[in-house]
Design a protein around this motif. Structure first.
Motif, PDB file in Angstrom:
ATOM      1  N   ALA A 192     -19.436  -2.625  -6.848  1.00 59.72           N
ATOM      2  CA  ALA A 192     -18.745  -3.295  -7.962  1.00 59.72           C
ATOM      3  C   ALA A 192     -17.758  -4.342  -7.435  1.00 59.72           C
ATOM      4  CB  ALA A 192     -17.995  -2.256  -8.793  1.00 59.72           C
ATOM      5  N   PRO A 193     -17.698  -5.502  -8.086  1.00 56.60           N
ATOM      6  CA  PRO A 193     -16.703  -6.517  -7.697  1.00 56.60           C
ATOM      7  C   PRO A 193     -15.288  -5.938  -7.779  1.00 56.60           C
ATOM      8  CG  PRO A 193     -18.263  -7.446  -9.263  1.00 56.60           C
ATOM      9  CD  PRO A 193     -18.550  -5.974  -9.197  1.00 56.60           C
ATOM     10  N   ASN A 194     -14.457  -6.249  -6.787  1.00 57.43           N
ATOM     11  CA  ASN A 194     -13.073  -5.768  -6.825  1.00 57.43           C
ATOM     12  C   ASN A 194     -12.053  -6.879  -6.612  1.00 57.43           C
ATOM     13  OD1 ASN A 194     -13.728  -6.174  -4.170  1.00 57.43           O
ATOM     14  ND2 ASN A 194     -12.865  -4.265  -3.402  1.00 57.43           N
ATOM     15  N   CYS A 195     -12.540  -8.123  -6.443  1.00 55.76           N
ATOM     16  CA  CYS A 195     -11.566  -9.212  -6.288  1.00 55.76           C
ATOM     17  C   CYS A 195     -12.228 -10.559  -6.549  1.00 55.76           C
ATOM     18  CB  CYS A 195     -10.973  -9.214  -4.874  1.00 55.76           C
ATOM     19  SG  CYS A 195     -12.124  -9.666  -3.582  1.00 55.76           S
ATOM     20  N   ALA A 241       0.835  -1.211   0.000  1.00 59.31           N
ATOM     21  CA  ALA A 241       0.000   0.000   0.000  1.00 59.31           C
ATOM     22  C   ALA A 241       0.865   1.256   0.000  1.00 59.31           C
ATOM     23  CB  ALA A 241      -0.930  -0.009   1.210  1.00 59.31           C
ATOM     24  N   THR A 242       1.983   1.220   0.690  1.00 60.50           N
ATOM     25  CA  THR A 242       2.874   2.387   0.712  1.00 60.50           C
ATOM     26  C   THR A 242       3.438   2.626  -0.690  1.00 60.50           C
ATOM     27  OG1 THR A 242       3.428   1.895   3.005  1.00 60.50           O
ATOM     28  CG2 THR A 242       4.881   3.419   1.856  1.00 60.50           C
ATOM     29  N   ALA A 243       3.824   1.568  -1.363  1.00 61.90           N
ATOM     30  CA  ALA A 243       4.344   1.715  -2.733  1.00 61.90           C
ATOM     31  C   ALA A 243       3.260   2.265  -3.663  1.00 61.90           C
ATOM     32  CB  ALA A 243       4.863   0.371  -3.248  1.00 61.90           C
ATOM     33  N   LEU A 244       2.043   1.729  -3.551  1.00 63.62           N
ATOM     34  CA  LEU A 244       0.950   2.184  -4.436  1.00 63.62           C
ATOM     35  C   LEU A 244       0.577   3.638  -4.157  1.00 63.62           C
ATOM     36  CD1 LEU A 244      -1.418  -0.946  -4.344  1.00 63.62           C
ATOM     37  CD2 LEU A 244      -0.136  -0.099  -6.336  1.00 63.62           C
ATOM     38  N   THR A 245       0.702   4.058  -2.902  1.00 66.36           N
ATOM     39  CA  THR A 245       0.359   5.434  -2.539  1.00 66.36           C
ATOM     40  C   THR A 245       1.429   6.402  -3.017  1.00 66.36           C
ATOM     41  OG1 THR A 245      -0.744   4.579  -0.585  1.00 66.36           O
ATOM     42  CG2 THR A 245      -0.265   6.937  -0.592  1.00 66.36           C
ATOM     43  N   ARG A 246       2.670   5.989  -2.808  1.00 63.34           N
ATOM     44  CA  ARG A 246       3.774   6.884  -3.158  1.00 63.34           C
ATOM     45  C   ARG A 246       3.967   6.997  -4.671  1.00 63.34           C
ATOM     46  NH1 ARG A 246       9.096   5.265  -0.122  1.00 63.34           N
ATOM     47  NH2 ARG A 246       7.950   5.440   1.813  1.00 63.34           N
ATOM     48  N   ALA A 247       3.702   5.916  -5.376  1.00 62.54           N
ATOM     49  CA  ALA A 247       3.953   5.901  -6.832  1.00 62.54           C
ATOM     50  C   ALA A 247       2.822   5.179  -7.552  1.00 62.54           C
ATOM     51  CB  ALA A 247       5.298   5.229  -7.115  1.00 62.54           C
ATOM     52  N   PRO A 248       1.640   5.804  -7.641  1.00 56.31           N
ATOM     53  CA  PRO A 248       0.480   5.105  -8.238  1.00 56.31           C
ATOM     54  C   PRO A 248       0.738   4.640  -9.669  1.00 56.31           C
ATOM     55  CG  PRO A 248      -0.115   7.325  -7.436  1.00 56.31           C
ATOM     56  CD  PRO A 248       1.345   7.159  -7.191  1.00 56.31           C
ATOM     57  N   SER A 297      -8.885  -1.292  -2.968  1.00 58.50           N
ATOM     58  CA  SER A 297      -9.547  -0.292  -3.810  1.00 58.50           C
ATOM     59  C   SER A 297      -8.632   0.228  -4.914  1.00 58.50           C
ATOM     60  CB  SER A 297     -10.114   0.856  -2.955  1.00 58.50           C
ATOM     61  OG  SER A 297      -9.124   1.348  -2.096  1.00 58.50           O
ATOM     62  N   ALA A 298      -7.530  -0.482  -5.171  1.00 61.16           N
ATOM     63  CA  ALA A 298      -6.548   0.000  -6.155  1.00 61.16           C
ATOM     64  C   ALA A 298      -7.006  -0.186  -7.598  1.00 61.16           C
ATOM     65  CB  ALA A 298      -5.205  -0.709  -5.947  1.00 61.16           C
TER      66      ALA A 298
END
Ligand code: BDR
Ligand code: CA
Length: 312
Positions: free
Chosen positions: A286-289, A132-139, A181-182
């Protein structure tokens, strides 16, 4: 072409067996292993990850240390399940292979930035803080991620750290919310399924019968955390959670699930970290996984034993 994967992990005996399975599987190319705080604090999880790589005879595997605490909360650990070291059972020597200098989150970002579109599969086996930190810092790294396959959550089975929450999600629910939620392809291995992947005596005996160090260690590790789970659940063995993630990448036909919406509870004290799974599709969310519900347990253990048997 083997599939490029990153294992994000908090070893953990079941994490250790997942790493052994991945490193023995020609379908997978382990780009690196990123440690996160979870079952035990980070200094132990990164060390345990290296112990496992050395046991596998793969000391050239890249191991990185990542976040030492959840995004906004205090770390909760699980020594009551995994022991003081996180890898209790027979003690293995301290590793001599290096820990990489770079922070795990920076390495995940750099690796994804340099990768082809949809070319990397992330395999989180612990709290989702690093991811999550990686996705937040560098979407923008999302473009490189083919899929996330994680162990976490539970719905029909309830929780294992609180009545409603599974450990990996409970430790860092904000991180789980970010991952769920990515908008990335996501497959979830929850307790509903892992509690059917039980380490029965014949299955543990099969590991021991290999007559190798890997076979002996796998049997000893499963023996160790089996004690806790068998007392708790009164079952004939303990669930082997994390290796199901790796098995899914190799033989997805062993698993069945539903493409549904799953939301993470981040507010309530009572149900913090619950994976609110719309299994019956009663909302219009909406389905997410893909939420896995069942597995062919014999097929799973057959795969695991056949791959672990390739270690000399
Ligand atoms: C998960 O929590 C950890 O204790 C295990 O390693 C697994 O990843 C199961 O709830
Ligand atoms: Ca784990």
């Amino acid at each position: 072409m083997p599939r490029d994967i990153i294992i994000d992990t908090d070893p953990g005996q079941d994490d250790a067996i997942a790493i052994l399975l991945a490193l023995a599987s020609p379908e997978l190319n382990v780009l690196g292993i990123t440690a996160v705080a979870g079952n035990v604090p980070l200094p132990l999880t990164q060390k345990n990850a290296r112990i496992v790589c050395e046991l596998a005879g793969k000391p050239d595997t890249l191991v990185f240390a990542g976040c030492d605490a959840p995004m906004t909360r205090k770390l909760v650990t699980a020594e009551h399940v995994h022991g003081k070291s996180g890898l209790d059972g027979p003690q293995l020597a301290d590793p001599t292979m290096p820990l990489q200098d770079q922070h795990a989150v920076d390495w995940i970002i750099d690796t994804c930035r340099a990768a082809a579109p949809a070319s990397i599969t992330l395999c989180p086996l612990g709290p989702l803080t690093n991811i999550a930190t990686a996705l937040t810092r560098a979407p923008e790294i999302k473009h490189a991620i083919a899929e996330i396959v994680l162990m976490g959550g539970g719905y029909f089975e309830g929780g294992n750290i609180t009545p409603t929450a599974e450990f990996n999600i409970y430790v860092d629910p904000e991180a789980a919310h970010i991952v769920f939620s990515a908008g990335l392809p996501l497959t979830v291995m929850p307790l509903d399924m892992t509690h059917k992947a039980l380490t029965t005596k014949p299955r543990i005996d099969a590991f021991r019968a290999m007559g190798t160090k890997v076979g002996d260690m796998t049997a000893a590790w499963t023996d160790f955390f089996e004690r806790f789970d068998m007392e708790k659940y009164g079952s004939e063995g303990a669930p082997l959670h994390d290796p199901t993630v790796i098995a899914y990448l190799i033989q997805p036909e062993l698993f069945t699930g539903r493409h549904i919406n799953v939301e993470i509870e981040t507010q309530s004290d009572l149900t913090l970290g619950m994976t609110v799974a719309d299994w019956w599709r009663v909302t219009d969310r909406a389905p997410n996984c893909t939420f896995i519900g069942d597995l062919d347990a014999d097929g799973f253990y057959k795969l695991l034993a056949s791959r672990l048997a390739t270690y000399s």
